[in-house]
Design a protein around this motif. Structure first.
Motif, mmCIF file in Angstrom:
data_model
loop_
_atom_site.group_PDB
_atom_site.id
_atom_site.type_symbol
_atom_site.label_atom_id
_atom_site.label_comp_id
_atom_site.label_asym_id
_atom_site.label_seq_id
_atom_site.Cartn_x
_atom_site.Cartn_y
_atom_site.Cartn_z
ATOM 1 N N TYR A 148 5.426 6.569 12.030
ATOM 2 C CA TYR A 148 6.152 7.490 11.160
ATOM 3 C C TYR A 148 7.452 6.863 10.685
ATOM 4 O O TYR A 148 8.061 6.049 11.381
ATOM 5 N N LEU A 149 7.874 7.286 9.515
ATOM 6 C CA LEU A 149 9.198 6.941 9.018
ATOM 7 C C LEU A 149 9.869 8.252 8.609
ATOM 8 O O LEU A 149 9.509 8.852 7.587
ATOM 9 N N GLN A 150 10.786 8.706 9.467
ATOM 10 C CA GLN A 150 11.532 9.920 9.164
ATOM 11 C C GLN A 150 12.725 9.536 8.308
ATOM 12 O O GLN A 150 13.550 8.730 8.732
ATOM 13 N N MET A 151 12.796 10.107 7.130
ATOM 14 C CA MET A 151 13.854 9.763 6.181
ATOM 15 C C MET A 151 14.724 10.996 5.955
ATOM 16 O O MET A 151 14.215 12.057 5.571
ATOM 17 N N SER A 152 16.014 10.833 6.187
ATOM 18 C CA SER A 152 16.956 11.939 6.018
ATOM 19 C C SER A 152 18.083 11.493 5.099
ATOM 20 O O SER A 152 18.255 10.297 4.835
ATOM 21 N N SER A 153 18.865 12.467 4.645
ATOM 22 C CA SER A 153 19.998 12.190 3.743
ATOM 23 C C SER A 153 19.558 11.287 2.603
ATOM 24 O O SER A 153 20.218 10.287 2.286
ATOM 25 N N LEU A 154 18.450 11.632 2.009
ATOM 26 C CA LEU A 154 17.871 10.774 0.973
ATOM 27 C C LEU A 154 18.758 10.705 -0.253
ATOM 28 O O LEU A 154 19.432 11.682 -0.622
ATOM 29 N N LYS A 155 18.737 9.524 -0.867
ATOM 30 C CA LYS A 155 19.554 9.249 -2.053
ATOM 31 C C LYS A 155 18.624 8.864 -3.209
ATOM 32 O O LYS A 155 17.509 8.385 -2.978
ATOM 33 N N PRO A 156 19.084 9.024 -4.429
ATOM 34 C CA PRO A 156 18.246 8.615 -5.575
ATOM 35 C C PRO A 156 17.801 7.161 -5.477
ATOM 36 O O PRO A 156 16.684 6.831 -5.912
ATOM 37 N N GLU A 157 18.632 6.316 -4.895
ATOM 38 C CA GLU A 157 18.271 4.902 -4.776
ATOM 39 C C GLU A 157 17.180 4.651 -3.736
ATOM 40 O O GLU A 157 16.699 3.524 -3.605
ATOM 41 N N ASP A 158 16.779 5.665 -3.004
ATOM 42 C CA ASP A 158 15.642 5.545 -2.091
ATOM 43 C C ASP A 158 14.318 5.739 -2.823
ATOM 44 O O ASP A 158 13.250 5.552 -2.237
ATOM 45 N N THR A 159 14.392 6.112 -4.081
ATOM 46 C CA THR A 159 13.182 6.301 -4.879
ATOM 47 C C THR A 159 12.413 4.987 -4.981
ATOM 48 O O THR A 159 12.963 3.973 -5.398
ATOM 49 N N ALA A 160 11.149 5.027 -4.582
ATOM 50 C CA ALA A 160 10.324 3.815 -4.563
ATOM 51 C C ALA A 160 8.926 4.174 -4.104
ATOM 52 O O ALA A 160 8.680 5.288 -3.628
ATOM 53 N N VAL A 161 8.026 3.209 -4.236
ATOM 54 C CA VAL A 161 6.733 3.295 -3.568
ATOM 55 C C VAL A 161 6.907 2.661 -2.197
ATOM 56 O O VAL A 161 7.406 1.539 -2.097
ATOM 57 N N TYR A 162 6.516 3.371 -1.177
ATOM 58 C CA TYR A 162 6.667 2.911 0.201
ATOM 59 C C TYR A 162 5.314 2.444 0.739
ATOM 60 O O TYR A 162 4.306 3.140 0.596
ATOM 61 N N TYR A 163 5.340 1.269 1.374
ATOM 62 C CA TYR A 163 4.131 0.663 1.921
ATOM 63 C C TYR A 163 4.309 0.408 3.411
ATOM 64 O O TYR A 163 5.390 0.045 3.847
ATOM 65 N N CYS A 164 3.237 0.558 4.165
ATOM 66 C CA CYS A 164 3.281 0.120 5.559
ATOM 67 C C CYS A 164 2.308 -1.033 5.740
ATOM 68 O O CYS A 164 1.284 -1.120 5.051
ATOM 69 N N VAL A 165 2.670 -1.926 6.647
ATOM 70 C CA VAL A 165 1.869 -3.118 6.910
ATOM 71 C C VAL A 165 1.821 -3.347 8.410
ATOM 72 O O VAL A 165 2.698 -2.882 9.143
ATOM 73 N N ALA A 166 0.806 -4.080 8.853
ATOM 74 C CA ALA A 166 0.621 -4.326 10.282
ATOM 75 C C ALA A 166 0.257 -5.778 10.550
ATOM 76 O O ALA A 166 -0.388 -6.428 9.728
ATOM 77 N N ASP A 167 0.666 -6.257 11.732
ATOM 78 C CA ASP A 167 0.342 -7.619 12.131
ATOM 79 C C ASP A 167 0.316 -7.658 13.652
ATOM 80 O O ASP A 167 1.232 -7.124 14.296
ATOM 81 N N ARG A 168 -0.669 -8.298 14.208
ATOM 82 C CA ARG A 168 -0.783 -8.370 15.666
ATOM 83 C C ARG A 168 0.058 -9.542 16.170
ATOM 84 O O ARG A 168 -0.456 -10.639 16.436
ATOM 85 N N VAL A 169 1.359 -9.279 16.290
ATOM 86 C CA VAL A 169 2.335 -10.271 16.728
ATOM 87 C C VAL A 169 3.327 -9.610 17.671
ATOM 88 O O VAL A 169 3.500 -8.390 17.599
ATOM 89 N N PRO A 170 4.005 -10.402 18.521
ATOM 90 C CA PRO A 170 4.991 -9.820 19.434
ATOM 91 C C PRO A 170 6.381 -9.625 18.814
ATOM 92 O O PRO A 170 7.281 -9.105 19.472
ATOM 93 N N THR A 171 6.534 -10.004 17.567
ATOM 94 C CA THR A 171 7.829 -9.852 16.906
ATOM 95 C C THR A 171 8.067 -8.393 16.514
ATOM 96 O O THR A 171 7.146 -7.580 16.543
ATOM 97 N N VAL A 172 9.290 -8.099 16.103
ATOM 98 C CA VAL A 172 9.599 -6.720 15.708
ATOM 99 C C VAL A 172 8.893 -6.367 14.407
ATOM 100 O O VAL A 172 8.354 -5.267 14.239
#
Length: 120
Positions: A79-103
């Motif tokens: 999940y991505l909980q988004m609060s106090s949203l601003k007009p500059e947050d307007t965008a297409v949001y994508y999620c991606v995955a990778d099987r790695v130990p990094t953040v």
């Protein structure tokens, strides 16, 4: 095959909140780092937030204190909980995955994304 489905986007007023979901299909989310990216009209795609398989997180400076990423491995969803949203947050949001130990994921492909529009 790693497939992710983004949902939860929509139209919200400035100052409002939205929660985006990223659901895994066809694989177990447990061992994957997940990242959220966004692309605004006329701009390059940028990283927003990531969460590692063990729960470490990263946020872009522009969203720190306003967005929160979390994961529910039992539900196969991030999940991505988004609060106090601003007009500059307007965008297409994508999620991606990778099987790695990094953040953050290192190698991935893009899905369809979900549109977030912040406007009065």
């Amino acid at each position: 095959q790693v497939q992710l489905v983004e949902s939860g986007g929509g139209l919200v007023q400035p100052g409002g909140s939205l929660r985006l979901s990223c659901a895994a299909s066809g694989f177990t989310l447990d061992y994957y780092a997940i990242g959220w990216f966004r692309q605004a009209p006329g701009k390059e795609r940028e990283g927003v937030s990531c969460i590692s398989s063990d729960g470490r997180t990263w946020y872009a400076e522009s969203v720190k204190g306003r967005f929160t990423i979390s994961r529910d491995n039992a539900k196969g969803t991030v999940y991505l909980q988004m609060s106090s949203l601003k007009p500059e947050d307007t965008a297409v949001y994508y999620c991606v995955a990778d099987r790695v130990p990094t953040v953050c994921p290192l190698k991935f492909s893009w899905g369809q994304g979900t549109q977030v529009t912040v406007s009065s």
